[in-house]
Design an enzyme around this catalytic site. Sequence first.
Site, PDB file in Angstrom:
ATOM      1  N   LYS A 182       0.864  -1.186   0.000  1.00 23.92           N
ATOM      2  CA  LYS A 182       0.000   0.000   0.000  1.00 23.92           C
ATOM      3  C   LYS A 182       0.894   1.228   0.000  1.00 23.92           C
ATOM      4  O   LYS A 182       1.940   1.244   0.687  1.00 23.92           O
ATOM      5  CB  LYS A 182      -0.866  -0.035   1.271  1.00 23.92           C
ATOM      6  CG  LYS A 182      -1.895   1.070   1.400  1.00 23.92           C
ATOM      7  CD  LYS A 182      -2.700   0.870   2.679  1.00 23.92           C
ATOM      8  CE  LYS A 182      -3.851   1.849   2.800  1.00 23.92           C
ATOM      9  NZ  LYS A 182      -4.661   1.599   4.020  1.00 23.92           N
ATOM     10  N   SER A 197      -9.730  -1.552   7.004  1.00 24.05           N
ATOM     11  CA  SER A 197      -9.151  -1.224   5.695  1.00 24.05           C
ATOM     12  C   SER A 197      -8.348  -2.328   5.016  1.00 24.05           C
ATOM     13  O   SER A 197      -7.882  -2.138   3.888  1.00 24.05           O
ATOM     14  CB  SER A 197      -8.272   0.025   5.808  1.00 24.05           C
ATOM     15  OG  SER A 197      -9.068   1.163   5.937  1.00 24.05           O
ATOM     16  N   SER A 210      -9.457   1.045   2.949  1.00 25.73           N
ATOM     17  CA  SER A 210      -8.677   1.970   2.151  1.00 25.73           C
ATOM     18  C   SER A 210      -7.564   1.278   1.370  1.00 25.73           C
ATOM     19  O   SER A 210      -6.997   1.886   0.468  1.00 25.73           O
ATOM     20  CB  SER A 210      -8.069   3.049   3.056  1.00 25.73           C
ATOM     21  OG  SER A 210      -7.181   2.454   3.994  1.00 25.73           O
TER      22      SER A 210
END
Lengths: 38, 451
Positions: free
Chosen positions: B83, B181, B157
């Site tokens: 990420k 997330s 996310s």
Amino acid sequence: VQFTEQLLQSIYEANAIHVEHTEVLAALKVLQRLARGL
Amino acid sequence: MRQKANQQTKLPTTIAELNIKLQQGGLDLSEILQAQGERVRQDKWNAVVATLENAATSCSYEPPYESSNAEGVPLLGVGVGYKDMFKLPGRNPSCGAKVAPDFDAPVSPLFERLQAAGSSALASLSMSEFAMGITAQNPYTELPINPLNSELAVGGSSGGSAVAVSAGMCYVSLGTDTAGSVRVPAATCGVLGLKPTNGLLSTIGCYPLAPTLDTVGLLGRSVDDLATVLGVCTGQLYSKEGRLMRVAASYKHFVPSWSASAKTRDVLYQVANDYSPNKTDIFIGEINMLETLSRNAEVVLRAESTATHYQRLQRGQELSDDARAFVLPGVAMPNIWYLKALQARTALQKQFLDLYFHDRNVDVLLTPVLPHGIPTWKQVDTRSKHFDAHQLLSMLAWAGFVNYLGLPAITIPIYKDGDGQVISIQAIGKPRAEADLIIFAKQIEEHFTAL
């Protein structure tokens, strides 16, 4: 705490954060919801 | 010529298969790495923010191998995606932001461990702005495309991390989970998503959102892959075999419309019934503490994320409207709410563990992840004329309280239909009981087709 538009507006001003009126209303909604859970 | 070779290279499905083939000399390491790199460069899913060929080769960490011999190098040839919140050699994370943060931090030690075990850092992956979103929508980048079905939403996310794994770009990816997330995007893309016990994996080198809730998590397509990578990150061995776990399951939410749909309930029932030695007392109705836990989790999340982004709010114009809406309430929130939510945390965790684990002799608590299955982008894209705020918030309903309690949890995809719709469940464990979750997920994996 009794949240109102005026209270929030003054808190944002005191923190030097510029906010739109719609943002104050949205924040007010969140805080009133969280306050109900107390 | 090189590109032709890459397109023809069929990658082994799992890390274990890759490891065996490399050991047996049936695969060429450079060809494997090139093939994975090519998949990332050809990203059709809007998952990749930047390729990391430079990060992988310019770092100062010497890999402990010289050839393609995979023995003792568990992640040799394994592509890993990160990420875009992790500090990597030669790359400061953009965090999905309009203005990338000035992040003065060391490189993530997890990157060091994974590289030392032979992995190859492939890409920084797309995400919601500063991880503030339960979908992967980001005002500055294209919507990620769900490999299961392009109509379906991608959760956030860590959306790019889920898409990259689901699309086969990398074997595993790292994400962060502050209120779901990792688990939610995993559920939307039909992959596994493990949120370990808070603090098990270092958050050093990872840009914060809400530090007492932030957890680094792993996404993958097979339980074996997750167990191997978690083992490298923690220095422990995770057995994939063991006894049947005693389960309890809950599908009722204090917001009635966020209770599980009939289909999700059936899946929970089938899993609980088939994979638990206890055949009675499985369903516990509503988790009585869920409302208090969810509220406290939100108070902590808003207070800490506001602290993280306070100066951005003051500077103005650095955050999108959606991000501002997320953090502005925290500015006006009374400090006492935050302090009380923090003070209650230990006692509430004990109460929760006593009620739902110890008193019932339960190892794993099952809940829905997405109570109504995967929503469509039309329903949860805030710019859509069909936007449904209630549907968007339902994606958070079963996740945040787990971070507040600091417990480990894993999203396990169970049932997949012809349209790509996947029903996943969340399995929650006791503190530091990742091993239980891995054994449980492995037992399920062998019998359900969605994995």
